[in-house]
Design an enzyme around this catalytic site. Structure first.
Site, PDB file in Angstrom:
ATOM      1  N   GLY A  57      10.346  13.867   0.852  1.00  0.00           N
ATOM      2  CA  GLY A  57      10.586  12.507   1.328  1.00  0.00           C
ATOM      3  C   GLY A  57      11.811  11.958   0.632  1.00  0.00           C
ATOM      4  O   GLY A  57      12.251  12.507  -0.378  1.00  0.00           O
TER       5      GLY A  57
ATOM      6  N   CYS B  64       8.770  19.393  -3.055  1.00  0.00           N
ATOM      7  CA  CYS B  64       9.852  18.458  -3.359  1.00  0.00           C
ATOM      8  C   CYS B  64       9.285  17.082  -3.758  1.00  0.00           C
ATOM      9  O   CYS B  64       8.632  16.984  -4.782  1.00  0.00           O
ATOM     10  CB  CYS B  64      10.816  18.375  -2.174  1.00  0.00           C
ATOM     11  SG  CYS B  64      12.381  17.654  -2.646  1.00  0.00           S
ATOM     12  N   TYR B  65       9.455  16.047  -2.940  1.00  0.00           N
ATOM     13  CA  TYR B  65       8.877  14.745  -3.287  1.00  0.00           C
ATOM     14  C   TYR B  65       7.377  14.878  -3.547  1.00  0.00           C
ATOM     15  O   TYR B  65       6.834  14.284  -4.482  1.00  0.00           O
ATOM     16  CB  TYR B  65       9.112  13.745  -2.150  1.00  0.00           C
ATOM     17  CG  TYR B  65       8.596  12.354  -2.447  1.00  0.00           C
ATOM     18  CD1 TYR B  65       9.361  11.461  -3.190  1.00  0.00           C
ATOM     19  CD2 TYR B  65       7.343  11.933  -1.997  1.00  0.00           C
ATOM     20  CE1 TYR B  65       8.893  10.184  -3.480  1.00  0.00           C
ATOM     21  CE2 TYR B  65       6.866  10.655  -2.278  1.00  0.00           C
ATOM     22  CZ  TYR B  65       7.650   9.787  -3.018  1.00  0.00           C
ATOM     23  OH  TYR B  65       7.184   8.530  -3.306  1.00  0.00           O
TER      24      TYR B  65
ATOM     25  N   HIS C  83      12.140  23.901  -0.961  1.00  0.00           N
ATOM     26  CA  HIS C  83      11.541  23.812   0.385  1.00  0.00           C
ATOM     27  C   HIS C  83      11.232  25.200   0.948  1.00  0.00           C
ATOM     28  O   HIS C  83      12.117  25.837   1.524  1.00  0.00           O
ATOM     29  CB  HIS C  83      12.499  23.081   1.334  1.00  0.00           C
ATOM     30  CG  HIS C  83      12.637  21.631   1.033  1.00  0.00           C
ATOM     31  ND1 HIS C  83      11.789  20.674   1.532  1.00  0.00           N
ATOM     32  CD2 HIS C  83      13.506  20.973   0.233  1.00  0.00           C
ATOM     33  CE1 HIS C  83      12.131  19.493   1.084  1.00  0.00           C
ATOM     34  NE2 HIS C  83      13.180  19.628   0.289  1.00  0.00           N
TER      35      HIS C  83
ATOM     36  N   GLU D 159       9.656  25.855   3.536  1.00  0.00           N
ATOM     37  CA  GLU D 159       9.554  25.824   4.999  1.00  0.00           C
ATOM     38  C   GLU D 159      10.878  26.100   5.703  1.00  0.00           C
ATOM     39  O   GLU D 159      10.895  26.446   6.880  1.00  0.00           O
ATOM     40  CB  GLU D 159       8.980  24.475   5.456  1.00  0.00           C
ATOM     41  CG  GLU D 159       9.857  23.252   5.252  1.00  0.00           C
ATOM     42  CD  GLU D 159       9.791  22.652   3.851  1.00  0.00           C
ATOM     43  OE1 GLU D 159       9.399  23.369   2.906  1.00  0.00           O
ATOM     44  OE2 GLU D 159      10.155  21.474   3.689  1.00  0.00           O
TER      45      GLU D 159
ATOM     46  N   SER E 171       6.489  19.803  36.925  1.00  0.00           N
ATOM     47  CA  SER E 171       7.950  19.676  37.055  1.00  0.00           C
ATOM     48  C   SER E 171       8.625  21.032  37.117  1.00  0.00           C
ATOM     49  O   SER E 171       9.785  21.137  37.476  1.00  0.00           O
ATOM     50  CB  SER E 171       8.495  18.907  35.850  1.00  0.00           C
ATOM     51  OG  SER E 171       8.369  19.704  34.678  1.00  0.00           O
ATOM     52  N   GLY E 172       7.878  22.067  36.715  1.00  0.00           N
ATOM     53  CA  GLY E 172       8.508  23.379  36.615  1.00  0.00           C
ATOM     54  C   GLY E 172       9.043  23.630  35.217  1.00  0.00           C
ATOM     55  O   GLY E 172       9.507  24.720  34.908  1.00  0.00           O
ATOM     56  N   GLY E 173       8.992  22.613  34.356  1.00  0.00           N
ATOM     57  CA  GLY E 173       9.361  22.792  32.953  1.00  0.00           C
ATOM     58  C   GLY E 173       8.266  23.577  32.234  1.00  0.00           C
ATOM     59  O   GLY E 173       7.184  23.817  32.793  1.00  0.00           O
ATOM     60  N   VAL E 174       8.555  23.953  30.996  1.00  0.00           N
ATOM     61  CA  VAL E 174       7.629  24.817  30.266  1.00  0.00           C
ATOM     62  C   VAL E 174       6.257  24.156  30.090  1.00  0.00           C
ATOM     63  O   VAL E 174       5.222  24.769  30.366  1.00  0.00           O
ATOM     64  CB  VAL E 174       8.202  25.154  28.864  1.00  0.00           C
ATOM     65  CG1 VAL E 174       7.291  26.118  28.129  1.00  0.00           C
ATOM     66  CG2 VAL E 174       9.604  25.717  28.981  1.00  0.00           C
ATOM     67  N   ASP E 175       6.264  22.900  29.650  1.00  0.00           N
ATOM     68  CA  ASP E 175       4.988  22.269  29.292  1.00  0.00           C
ATOM     69  C   ASP E 175       4.074  22.084  30.506  1.00  0.00           C
ATOM     70  O   ASP E 175       2.902  22.466  30.468  1.00  0.00           O
ATOM     71  CB  ASP E 175       5.229  20.917  28.608  1.00  0.00           C
ATOM     72  CG  ASP E 175       6.119  21.061  27.381  1.00  0.00           C
ATOM     73  OD1 ASP E 175       6.216  22.195  26.872  1.00  0.00           O
ATOM     74  OD2 ASP E 175       6.703  20.062  26.951  1.00  0.00           O
ATOM     75  N   SER E 176       4.609  21.515  31.572  1.00  0.00           N
ATOM     76  CA  SER E 176       3.709  21.282  32.709  1.00  0.00           C
ATOM     77  C   SER E 176       3.314  22.606  33.359  1.00  0.00           C
ATOM     78  O   SER E 176       2.207  22.734  33.889  1.00  0.00           O
ATOM     79  CB  SER E 176       4.317  20.302  33.718  1.00  0.00           C
ATOM     80  OG  SER E 176       5.454  20.838  34.333  1.00  0.00           O
ATOM     81  N   SER E 177       4.175  23.611  33.284  1.00  0.00           N
ATOM     82  CA  SER E 177       3.817  24.914  33.861  1.00  0.00           C
ATOM     83  C   SER E 177       2.662  25.552  33.090  1.00  0.00           C
ATOM     84  O   SER E 177       1.733  26.097  33.678  1.00  0.00           O
ATOM     85  CB  SER E 177       5.006  25.870  33.831  1.00  0.00           C
ATOM     86  OG  SER E 177       6.026  25.382  34.654  1.00  0.00           O
TER      87      SER E 177
ATOM     88  N   LYS F 144       6.088  23.685  20.507  1.00  0.00           N
ATOM     89  CA  LYS F 144       6.742  24.313  21.662  1.00  0.00           C
ATOM     90  C   LYS F 144       6.649  25.850  21.646  1.00  0.00           C
ATOM     91  O   LYS F 144       6.362  26.470  22.663  1.00  0.00           O
ATOM     92  CB  LYS F 144       8.217  23.902  21.672  1.00  0.00           C
ATOM     93  CG  LYS F 144       8.910  24.162  22.972  1.00  0.00           C
ATOM     94  CD  LYS F 144       8.580  23.055  23.923  1.00  0.00           C
ATOM     95  CE  LYS F 144       9.337  23.123  25.213  1.00  0.00           C
ATOM     96  NZ  LYS F 144       9.132  21.906  26.001  1.00  0.00           N
TER      97      LYS F 144
END
Ligand code: XMP
Length: 514
Positions: A55, A82-83, A169, A171, A223-229, A370
């Protein structure tokens, strides 16, 4: 909650989502909560471990983010980064001070392999540092397990209480062995079993959807996008024809995209569902005729989508559930999860729920990042070209055509974009660039082709590298690739006689043109 979970407590660090993603890459489910979250809530989730993020503050200042000391007395392993590491030391009686020089960048860290955290880590390892403050004295009961040339306490731990503090870090990818350290924390310290896997997620989610939906009906805007597909794929596997997907082809999609979506989800495709394709191309071109102002265009495109969806929903009648492809970063960024709340300004289906007669929202991807959505998509057998699609804005080509949108301009930008994508893929660059597309400037200029004078449009090519899409840099495309794309566009796309490459970073530019 019975799912094995590690909790990330967010102190406003820029890498909060990254920490959770890395933990999940170790096959351990992980959720992010703000440091303002009550300890009772954290306890009620019975986490296997807790990670405190970095942070921007100094933990010894009065109004800096903090947490109750009780957190360290629960017997649950805690890893401070870190923080988070400094705060742990500060709260438990150590000392944190401002250093004379900021330690920043890739730094050689010397670690003690006897620590569980550094099991199988090289004794000297490169880590990413970014701090002004440093731990000058560890809290009672802690031993130092790593240091650098400038930083006496790069890591400290109290093994007995399972408390671990690291100044760097793990990550970020610059910390070469960061993944091993996080894996050591979740497996060796927290004793996780590692049951977070996408095949199991798909199976369990299908069961959950069946239990929740029963014999009800579900409506999804595809929509044909990744998420809605992927949402459509999951729902279809769970409830088949109880799912209806409405796909609005607004005529602002990429070349052949409408047909590709139909090939996968339509009657000839591999999924069992009701598929409604609305061919609204002309309706959009009519609405957009003469409109040049970017915000006005966006508004028309968004509103028209809602109108069309509403009309379709009316034909279908009341449904029990409205499904949405919300994913975990949407949840975190809308302020419900972590601390770094950014209210999303772009929302494709924003406002939809107000116009549909339904009882409940169902969001089967709400817990996924994602990359996990993509893995789930592959598990479901959705074709790779759909699963690995680059982001595409809701208003589509409408915001890649500067000025008025016409059918001819849509054709030009679709053709130019298809050539660009083809050449980028051929050159093997598609996985390296986060987003790339052709846009149509509203500029026409004089050229010569054969013996004839031309007065045609200029196409702009854009390609950016970015992590979060909030900032971006123009990708360094090989000159030969750009040259080939330019020459093909000029030769193959009627109406274009000039091609530009956009070198602008974001800021000051945006990724899209409008
Ligand atoms: P900008 O142009 O703001 O774009 O730098 C950042 C990212 O957001 C996408 N974008 C949108 N996505 N609806 C969307 O779903 C929109 O209205 C919209 N506008 C921009 C853009 O493609 C990029 O990935």
């Amino acid at each position: 909650m019975n799912r094995e979970t590690v909790i990330v407590i967010d102190f406003g660090g820029q890498y909060n989502q990254l920490v959770a993603r890395r933990v999940r890459e170790c096959n351990v489910y992980c959720e992010i909560y703000s440091y303002k979250t009550d300890i009772e809530k954290i306890k009620s989730m019975n986490p296997k471990g807790i990670i405190l993020t970095g942070g921007p503050n100094s933990c010894y200042e009065a109004d800096s983010p903090t947490y109750t000391k009780e957190l360290f007395e629960l017997g649950i392993p805690v890893l401070g980064l870190c923080y988070g590491a400094q705060l742990m030391q500060h709260i438990l009686g150590g000392k944190v001070e401002r250093a004379e020089v900021r330690e920043y960048g890739k730094t050689e860290v010397f670690v003690e392999n006897s620590s569980k955290l550094f099991h199988n880590v090289s004794p000297s390892t490169i880590c990413w540092m970014s701090h002004f403050d440093y731990i000058s004295k560890t809290a009672p009961g802690f031993t130092i397990t790593a240091h650098t040339a400038d930083c006496p306490v790069a890591a400290a731990e109290c093994e007995e209480k399972k408390l671990y503090a690291i100044q760097f870090h793990p990550e970020v990818l610059h910390t070469v062995e960061g993944k091993t350290m996080l894996s050591n924390f979740v497996y060796e310290v927290c004793g996780c079993a590692g049951d977070w896997k996408m095949d199991a997620f798909v199976e369990n989610t299908i069961k959950d959807i069946r239990a929740k939906v029963g014999d009800g009906r579900v409506l999804l805007a595809l929509s044909g996008g990744v998420d809605s597909s992927v949402a459509a794929g999951l729902l279809s596997r769970a409830i088949g024809k109880q799912l209806t997907c409405v796909f609005v082809d607004h005529g602002l999609l990429r070349k052949d995209e409408g047909d590709e979506v139909e090939a996968v989800f339509g009657p000839e495709g591999q999924f069992d569902l009701n598929f409604i394709r609305v061919n609204a191309q002309q309706r959009y071109y009519d609405k957009l005729a003469g409109v040049t102002e970017p915000e006005a265009k966006r508004k028309i495109i968004g509103e028209e989508f809602i109108r069309i969806f509403e009309e379709e929903a009316k034909k279908i009648g009341a449904v029990d559930f409205l499904a949405q492809g919300t994913i975990y970063p949407d949840v975190v960024e809308s302020g419900l999860g972590g601390e770094s709340a950014v209210i999303k300004s772009h929302h494709n289906v924003g406002g939809l729920p107000e116009y549909v007669d339904f009882k409940e929202i169902i969001e089967p991807l709400r817990d996924l990042f994602k990359d996990e959505v993509r893995k789930a998509g592959l598990e479901l057998g959705i074709p790779e070209r759909l699963v690995f699609r680059q982001p595409f804005p809701g208003p589509g080509l409408g915001i890649r055509i500067i000025g008025e949108v016409t059918e001819e301009k849509v054709r030009i930008v679709q053709d130019a974009d298809a050539i660009y994508r083809e050449e980028i893929a051929k050159a093997g660059l598609d996985q390296d660039i986060n987003q790339y597309f052709a846009a149509l400037t509203n500029m026409r200029s004089v050229g010569v082709m054969g013996d004839e004078r031309t007065y045609d449009y200029a196409v702009a090519l854009r390609a950016v590298k970015t992590i979060d899409f909030m900032t971006a840099e123009a990708a360094e495309l090989p000159y030969e690739v750009l040259n080939k794309v330019m020459s093909r566009i000029i030769n193959e796309v009627k109406g274009v006689n000039r091609v530009f490459y956009d070198l602008t970073s974001k800021p000051p530019g945006t990724i899209e043109f409008e």
